[in-house]
Design an enzyme around this catalytic site. Sequence first.
Site, short mmCIF file in Angstrom:
data_model
loop_
_atom_site.label_atom_id
_atom_site.label_comp_id
_atom_site.label_asym_id
_atom_site.label_seq_id
_atom_site.Cartn_x
_atom_site.Cartn_y
_atom_site.Cartn_z
N SER A 91 0.88 -1.24 -0.16
CA SER A 91 -0.02 0.13 0.07
C SER A 91 0.81 1.08 -0.35
O SER A 91 0.27 2.41 -0.16
CB SER A 91 -0.51 0.18 1.04
OG SER A 91 0.07 -0.08 1.99
N GLY A 92 2.39 1.04 0.35
CA GLY A 92 3.19 2.22 0.33
C GLY A 92 3.00 2.73 1.56
O GLY A 92 3.38 3.49 1.87
N ASP A 263 7.46 -12.24 0.98
CA ASP A 263 8.18 -11.43 0.62
C ASP A 263 9.50 -10.90 1.07
O ASP A 263 9.90 -10.35 2.05
CB ASP A 263 7.46 -10.29 -0.13
CG ASP A 263 7.29 -9.28 0.72
OD1 ASP A 263 8.36 -8.11 0.93
OD2 ASP A 263 6.49 -9.15 1.67
N CYS A 301 23.42 -27.22 -7.11
CA CYS A 301 22.22 -26.34 -7.49
C CYS A 301 22.23 -26.13 -9.31
O CYS A 301 23.32 -26.38 -9.95
CB CYS A 301 22.97 -24.85 -6.77
SG CYS A 301 21.40 -23.31 -7.60
N CYS A 303 20.77 -23.78 -11.06
CA CYS A 303 20.56 -22.36 -11.33
C CYS A 303 21.56 -21.75 -12.45
O CYS A 303 22.71 -23.04 -12.45
CB CYS A 303 20.76 -21.59 -10.19
SG CYS A 303 22.27 -20.56 -9.85
N CYS A 306 25.15 -21.57 -11.21
CA CYS A 306 26.00 -22.52 -10.40
C CYS A 306 26.09 -23.42 -12.25
O CYS A 306 27.03 -23.91 -11.33
CB CYS A 306 25.22 -23.39 -9.08
SG CYS A 306 25.09 -22.28 -8.09
N HIS A 332 21.63 -17.04 -8.55
CA HIS A 332 21.23 -17.57 -7.66
C HIS A 332 20.29 -17.95 -6.67
O HIS A 332 19.53 -18.23 -5.92
CB HIS A 332 22.73 -17.40 -7.09
CG HIS A 332 23.43 -18.97 -6.42
ND1 HIS A 332 22.80 -20.48 -6.35
CD2 HIS A 332 23.46 -18.59 -4.68
CE1 HIS A 332 22.78 -21.10 -4.97
NE2 HIS A 332 23.02 -19.96 -4.07
#
Length: 380
Positions: A91-92, A263, A301, A303, A306, A332
């Site tokens: 919302s800020g 998050d 890993c 990714c 990696c 990564h």
Amino acid sequence: MFELFKTDSSSKARLGRLTTAHGMVETPVFMSVGTQGSVKALDPRELIEMGTQIILGNTYHLNIRPGLEIIQAAGGLHKFINWPRPILTDSGGFQVFSLATIRKIQAHGVEFRSHLDGSLLFLGPEEAMGIQRTLGSDIAMVFDDCPPHTSTPREFRAAVERTIRWAKECREQPRAEGQLVFGIVQGGIDAVLREECAKALVGLKFDGYAIGGVSVGEPEPEMMRAIEITEPFLPAEQPRYAMGLGTPAQLVELVARGVDMFDCVLPTRVARNGTAFTRKGSISVKAGACKADFRPIEEGCDCFACKNFTRAYLRHLLNVGEILGLRMLSVHNTHMYLRVMKEVRAAIADGTFAEYRREFAASYVPTQKVLLARAAAADR
């Protein structure tokens, strides 16, 4: 809107699915942070290839730059940033209380000076919901009062009362088509205030509920306590979102405490400082120990970073200021967070979450700051 498939027998961990206007989100889920319309150093193609289900944008920042007229002309935030999947917008409120150099709280919002140019602005429930309606996010957050963790009992009480009052005003505002709205529970680590705030918001019948006022500088034990005293008062049949959290190990523990959504800016923020997250804790790729280390960031890993580069090469890139270095650490770290959440969902589904949680905690070494905070809490 939200389906709860399974609750772990050894904890409060939950397996669910959230349906939004731009697709389904399997929970527990980590949401990559794209505050100003971009997850720093990463592009949408990379995020989708990693399995990113939903990203986060910020009302405060996007309203200031590029401004609503530009985003509206582009056809909304999804089209403007070329992101086809769900978006949650904050919302800020947090930015108003943390970034504004001068602010004045009024009955229906906050008058403040922009952190960029000092211009006078006003943001409240009507404005925050109106901006998010124009952005067209799948999930809009109510405008709340997020006080510092060092606030006095009187300040926490005032913040809760404002948060409840503003939530009522947010509830009355029109929404974008298909837009969900989540309430935000405040109250510090005061169990009475948290219960009061949660019950009031649940009575307003939002689509989901966030636990706010965490990750605002408080020690880890206080953060965990805020989650633990809030969760019992949130509806089991609706999604629960812990705002701004946390490290990989903290996410696993918070899943065990009944949280569905997270998050955090850490994956890309620490990457820009040369730090990488692994299952054994964080490591400094910029450190001298990596100068001739030809292993990947993390063994096993898959990714892109990696599979293609060594610690030695990435250290070199970071130390000479090449953008590829911080990009690959961002790849990564984001991949690592998403992988952990995928593993958590699988463990809850097959009934092995308790073992997964135990093994993860045993192998993950927290930072010295976290260890000191835990020791201090144990001494009290």
